[in-house]
Design a protein around this motif. Structure first.
Motif, PDB file in Angstrom:
ATOM      1  N   THR A 120       0.867  -1.067   0.095  1.00  0.00           N
ATOM      2  CA  THR A 120      -0.009  -0.041  -0.141  1.00  0.00           C
ATOM      3  C   THR A 120       0.722   1.179  -0.021  1.00  0.00           C
ATOM      4  O   THR A 120       1.668   1.275   0.579  1.00  0.00           O
ATOM      5  CB  THR A 120      -0.836   0.037   1.337  1.00  0.00           C
ATOM      6  OG1 THR A 120      -1.718  -1.148   1.417  1.00  0.00           O
ATOM      7  CG2 THR A 120      -1.793   1.076   1.254  1.00  0.00           C
ATOM      8  N   THR A 121       0.636   2.203  -1.145  1.00  0.00           N
ATOM      9  CA  THR A 121       1.378   3.478  -0.980  1.00  0.00           C
ATOM     10  C   THR A 121       0.436   4.398  -0.326  1.00  0.00           C
ATOM     11  O   THR A 121      -0.584   4.714  -0.636  1.00  0.00           O
ATOM     12  CB  THR A 121       1.791   3.958  -2.346  1.00  0.00           C
ATOM     13  OG1 THR A 121       2.273   2.868  -2.980  1.00  0.00           O
ATOM     14  CG2 THR A 121       2.590   5.104  -2.284  1.00  0.00           C
ATOM     15  N   LEU A 122       1.170   5.098   0.630  1.00  0.00           N
ATOM     16  CA  LEU A 122       0.516   6.136   1.354  1.00  0.00           C
ATOM     17  C   LEU A 122       0.729   7.433   0.898  1.00  0.00           C
ATOM     18  O   LEU A 122       1.863   7.783   0.605  1.00  0.00           O
ATOM     19  CB  LEU A 122       0.744   6.043   2.934  1.00  0.00           C
ATOM     20  CG  LEU A 122       0.240   4.894   3.689  1.00  0.00           C
ATOM     21  CD1 LEU A 122       0.754   5.175   4.912  1.00  0.00           C
ATOM     22  CD2 LEU A 122      -1.054   4.772   3.585  1.00  0.00           C
ATOM     23  N   THR A 123      -0.105   8.272   0.433  1.00  0.00           N
ATOM     24  CA  THR A 123       0.107   9.600   0.057  1.00  0.00           C
ATOM     25  C   THR A 123      -0.052  10.452   1.010  1.00  0.00           C
ATOM     26  O   THR A 123      -1.505  10.701   1.425  1.00  0.00           O
ATOM     27  CB  THR A 123      -0.697   9.991  -1.257  1.00  0.00           C
ATOM     28  OG1 THR A 123      -0.431   8.750  -2.308  1.00  0.00           O
ATOM     29  CG2 THR A 123      -0.258  11.499  -2.054  1.00  0.00           C
ATOM     30  N   PRO A 124       0.531  11.155   1.692  1.00  0.00           N
ATOM     31  CA  PRO A 124       0.342  12.341   2.704  1.00  0.00           C
ATOM     32  C   PRO A 124      -0.103  13.427   2.132  1.00  0.00           C
ATOM     33  O   PRO A 124      -0.041  13.946   1.191  1.00  0.00           O
ATOM     34  CB  PRO A 124       1.825  12.677   3.236  1.00  0.00           C
ATOM     35  CG  PRO A 124       2.785  12.441   2.088  1.00  0.00           C
ATOM     36  CD  PRO A 124       2.128  11.046   1.444  1.00  0.00           C
ATOM     37  N   THR A 125      -1.177  13.794   2.946  1.00  0.00           N
ATOM     38  CA  THR A 125      -1.921  15.061   2.711  1.00  0.00           C
ATOM     39  C   THR A 125      -1.431  15.940   3.437  1.00  0.00           C
ATOM     40  O   THR A 125      -1.304  16.122   4.776  1.00  0.00           O
ATOM     41  CB  THR A 125      -3.365  15.023   2.981  1.00  0.00           C
ATOM     42  OG1 THR A 125      -3.986  13.828   2.197  1.00  0.00           O
ATOM     43  CG2 THR A 125      -4.195  16.148   2.653  1.00  0.00           C
ATOM     44  N   LEU A 126      -1.147  17.189   2.754  1.00  0.00           N
ATOM     45  CA  LEU A 126      -0.216  18.528   3.461  1.00  0.00           C
ATOM     46  C   LEU A 126      -1.768  19.585   3.786  1.00  0.00           C
ATOM     47  O   LEU A 126      -2.485  19.951   2.843  1.00  0.00           O
ATOM     48  CB  LEU A 126       0.748  18.979   2.684  1.00  0.00           C
ATOM     49  CG  LEU A 126       1.970  18.346   2.382  1.00  0.00           C
ATOM     50  CD1 LEU A 126       2.981  19.262   1.613  1.00  0.00           C
ATOM     51  CD2 LEU A 126       2.677  17.778   3.603  1.00  0.00           C
ATOM     52  N   ARG A 127      -1.646  19.760   4.934  1.00  0.00           N
ATOM     53  CA  ARG A 127      -2.856  20.687   5.458  1.00  0.00           C
ATOM     54  C   ARG A 127      -2.041  21.882   6.022  1.00  0.00           C
ATOM     55  O   ARG A 127      -1.159  21.801   6.964  1.00  0.00           O
ATOM     56  CB  ARG A 127      -3.604  20.221   6.363  1.00  0.00           C
ATOM     57  CG  ARG A 127      -4.618  19.048   5.595  1.00  0.00           C
ATOM     58  CD  ARG A 127      -5.423  18.378   6.700  1.00  0.00           C
ATOM     59  NE  ARG A 127      -4.404  17.633   7.662  1.00  0.00           N
ATOM     60  CZ  ARG A 127      -4.906  16.739   8.650  1.00  0.00           C
ATOM     61  NH1 ARG A 127      -6.326  17.028   8.889  1.00  0.00           N
ATOM     62  NH2 ARG A 127      -4.012  16.290   9.484  1.00  0.00           N
ATOM     63  N   PRO A 128      -2.447  22.896   5.770  1.00  0.00           N
ATOM     64  CA  PRO A 128      -1.653  24.251   6.517  1.00  0.00           C
ATOM     65  C   PRO A 128      -2.177  24.519   7.723  1.00  0.00           C
ATOM     66  O   PRO A 128      -3.301  23.829   8.204  1.00  0.00           O
ATOM     67  CB  PRO A 128      -2.433  25.470   5.563  1.00  0.00           C
ATOM     68  CG  PRO A 128      -3.513  24.911   4.846  1.00  0.00           C
ATOM     69  CD  PRO A 128      -3.220  23.531   4.759  1.00  0.00           C
ATOM     70  N   PHE A 129      -1.581  24.756   8.773  1.00  0.00           N
ATOM     71  CA  PHE A 129      -1.877  25.046   9.969  1.00  0.00           C
ATOM     72  C   PHE A 129      -1.241  26.406  10.758  1.00  0.00           C
ATOM     73  O   PHE A 129      -0.342  26.811  10.245  1.00  0.00           O
ATOM     74  CB  PHE A 129      -1.644  23.915  11.006  1.00  0.00           C
ATOM     75  CG  PHE A 129       0.234  23.686  11.280  1.00  0.00           C
ATOM     76  CD1 PHE A 129       0.664  24.002  12.017  1.00  0.00           C
ATOM     77  CD2 PHE A 129       0.668  22.778  10.068  1.00  0.00           C
ATOM     78  CE1 PHE A 129       2.060  23.886  12.265  1.00  0.00           C
ATOM     79  CE2 PHE A 129       1.937  22.409  10.196  1.00  0.00           C
ATOM     80  CZ  PHE A 129       2.608  23.314  11.329  1.00  0.00           C
TER      81      PHE A 129
END
Length: 126
Positions: free
Chosen positions: A4-13
């Motif tokens: 399984t390849t995880l694609t990280p989701t970037l979220r501003p904070f």
């Protein structure tokens, strides 16, 4: 076994730090008393004190006077990241050579190219 390849989701904070807390931290760092270096310690016992202090020196990041010494730069297109814009801003670059052969250790991997370039650089300075 399936992969399984995880694609990280970037979220501003945002982090809200009160200005008074930042000012307090700056004041504490400005008045920090650094311990004395153990004789002969160097990097064998962690980070040397003078190196650590230089990281916290507010004058260390101030822009320095431009280097006026004629400078030659040789970079390898196979490995080196070209930072010509910054090199030329800070130094008097009179020769810039990009090699298609060799790598990070040009003196070992492509000595004939490097030697010829160094000779040419100094000939042009005469």
């Amino acid at each position: 076994m399936p992969t399984t390849t995880l694609t990280p989701t970037l979220r501003p904070f945002r982090i809200a730090v009160p200005e008074a807390a930042v000012d307090d931290l700056k004041e504490r760092l400005a008045h920090t008393r650094w311990p004395e270096e153990s004789p002969g310690a160097g990097w064998s016992r962690g980070v040397p004190i003078d190196y650590y202090e230089s990281l916290h020196d507010p004058t260390a990041k101030k822009r320095k006077a431009r280097n006026t010494v004629p400078t030659g730069v040789a970079v390898s297109l196979t490995q080196d990241v070209t930072i010509r814009r910054w090199a030329e801003r800070e130094n008097k670059i009179v020769r810039w050579t990009e090699f298609e052969h060799g790598g990070h250790f040009a003196a070992l991997e492509a000595p004939e190219f490097l030697v010829n370039d160094v000779r040419t650089f100094f000939r042009e300075l005469r």
